[in-house]
Design an enzyme around this catalytic site. Structure first.
Site, PDB file in Angstrom:
ATOM      1  N   SER A  45      61.426  74.879  32.559  1.00  0.00           N
ATOM      2  CA  SER A  45      61.106  76.158  31.920  1.00  0.00           C
ATOM      3  C   SER A  45      60.945  76.015  30.410  1.00  0.00           C
ATOM      4  CB  SER A  45      62.200  77.197  32.218  1.00  0.00           C
ATOM      5  OG  SER A  45      62.239  77.514  33.588  1.00  0.00           O
ATOM      6  N   GLY A 238      56.355  79.456  30.843  1.00  0.00           N
ATOM      7  CA  GLY A 238      55.148  80.139  30.412  1.00  0.00           C
ATOM      8  C   GLY A 238      54.895  81.500  31.016  1.00  0.00           C
ATOM      9  N   CYS A 263      63.467  83.651  37.890  1.00  0.00           N
ATOM     10  CA  CYS A 263      62.729  83.353  36.665  1.00  0.00           C
ATOM     11  C   CYS A 263      61.225  83.532  36.877  1.00  0.00           C
ATOM     12  CB  CYS A 263      63.102  81.961  36.176  1.00  0.00           C
ATOM     13  SG  CYS A 263      62.517  81.555  34.517  1.00  0.00           S
ATOM     14  N   HIS A 347      69.032  82.611  35.780  1.00  0.00           N
ATOM     15  CA  HIS A 347      69.238  81.365  36.512  1.00  0.00           C
ATOM     16  C   HIS A 347      70.605  81.370  37.205  1.00  0.00           C
ATOM     17  CE1 HIS A 347      65.923  78.635  34.998  1.00  0.00           C
ATOM     18  NE2 HIS A 347      65.747  79.750  34.300  1.00  0.00           N
ATOM     19  N   GLU A 349      71.773  79.389  39.326  1.00  0.00           N
ATOM     20  CA  GLU A 349      72.330  78.063  39.595  1.00  0.00           C
ATOM     21  C   GLU A 349      73.266  77.606  38.484  1.00  0.00           C
ATOM     22  OE1 GLU A 349      68.918  77.229  36.904  1.00  0.00           O
ATOM     23  OE2 GLU A 349      69.276  78.579  38.584  1.00  0.00           O
TER      24      GLU A 349
END
Length: 372
Positions: A45, A238, A263, A347, A349
């Site tokens: 990312s 992006g 995301c 995120h 995770e």
């Protein structure tokens, strides 16, 4: 070695390189995490970015192979207040500078990172050049201004895998179909790789999944032919609107199989459902973003790395907002009111960051159980 940071607004900041000669052109952003710089650097990312860390002392914990979230580093430059060249950590196998040099990322220190972060907060993320070249500063500023920027670019195409692969406890293995043995996992989860992190794949394995990772451009018909129990849309870099054709393929998948996105995957789901995305002024990057779960009324501290978000005012009536950012009120999560699809901007995770949102993986598996 002397270096110059040149922003598109004409600001010139003297600094010094701790990785030798080099030049980097990209989007200047800041990250508020106090630790986890190796995970930030190896997070896809971060592609196309010049990442400034607001925490002042970076490098003291070194680096190691286990903390890599992908095979390479993705920012074009890494900027810190003070680099620590002598790490002190029992897990360290090398220095940050050596890692940056290995992957050709320019490392810069010795300037007021607080000033730069405040400028980006007030004026927004900027195009910039970081260079050790002795070119006139005005020429570097003009070079930054001429860069087209991130908007409309298909950055996911730069970081996605080229061929499908199976993710096992030992890493990636070539493969175009799920492993046959149910002993390798009860649930077959197909992962669309827009810039997936290894921590996400590990968590799917921990939730009794067989994991097959496919490129971002995989057609819906190909995905469904693999007969997955669920589909996971990963993070990535992006502008979601620049990822060519993917939202049309995801639209064909919705309602056919349970889908969980995070995301960039979250933003693509929103586009496929009929919502719109927009650019954040300076983005959300760090491991301390407060997000409110509207179903439980609880606050989760989350890890984030994005410059775009879903426009909450454009959600269709059949899509509900589930999470909201407490700093700026932006949408952080959504779910379809009748179909098995949900997503979050952040995120879960937690690499790097808190573990508050890991329950979302269990929720995904629960949705799969209900539809099998």
């Amino acid at each position: 070695m002397k270096a110059i940071i040149a922003l598109e607004d004409g600001t010139i900041i003297p600094a010094r390189s701790f990785t030798g000669a080099g030049e980097a052109l990209g989007e200047m952003v800041f990250n508020t995490s106090m630790s986890g710089y190796q995970e930030i650097l190896s997070d896809p990312s971060s592609a196309g970015q010049l990442v400034t860390m607001t925490y002042p002392l970076i490098g003291n914990s070194g680096v190691n192979p286990q903390d890599m979230e992908s095979d390479t580093l993705h920012p074009r430059a890494f900027l810190v207040r003070q680099y620590q060249p002598r790490p002190s950590n029992y897990r360290s196998t090398g220095t940050l500078a050596d890692l940056l040099k290995k992957f050709g990322v320019l490392g810069v220190e010795g300037f007021d990172t607080r000033m730069l972060a405040r400028k980006l907060r007030s004026q927004g993320a900027m195009k910039a050049v970081v260079s050790t070249d002795k070119a006139p500063p005005e020429a570097l500023v003009e070079r930054a201004r001429q860069w087209p920027g991130m908007a409309g670019q298909d950055m996911a195409a730069l970081v996605t895998c080229r061929e499908p692969y199976i993710w096992t406890g030992d890493g990636a293995q070539p493969g175009r179909a799920f492993p046959e043995s149910p002993g390798q996992g009860r649930f077959k989860v197909l992962v669309y790789d827009f810039g997936v992190k290894r921590s996400q794949l590990r968590l799917l394995l921990q939730h009794d999944c067989r994991v097959l990772v496919v490129p971002a451009g995989t057609k819906a018909e190909e995905a469904l032919a693999l007969q997955p129990d669920g589909i996971f849309l990963s993070n990535g870099p992006g502008d979601p609107a620049g990822v060519a054709g993917v939202q049309d393929e995801v639209k064909k998948l919705i309602g056919k199989v349970p889908i969980f996105g995070i995301c960039l995957g979250h933003q693509i789901i929103a586009l496929a459902l009929g919502a719109k995305t927009c650019r954040l002024k300076f983005g959300h990057r760090g491991g301390n973003q407060p997000v409110k779960n509207l179903a439980t009324d609880r606050v989760e501290i989350t890890s984030q790395n994005q410059g775009f978000c879903v426009d909450r005012d454009t959600l269709p009536e059949d899509v509900a907002m589930t999470h909201v950012n407490l700093n700026d009120g932006s949408l952080e999560g959504l779910q379809h009111r009748t179909l098995p699809v949900f997503s979050v901007q952040y995120h879960p995770e937690s690499a790097t960051g808190p573990h508050d949102a890991r329950y979302l993986f269990a929720r995904f598996i629960g949705m799969i159980r209900q539809t099998r």
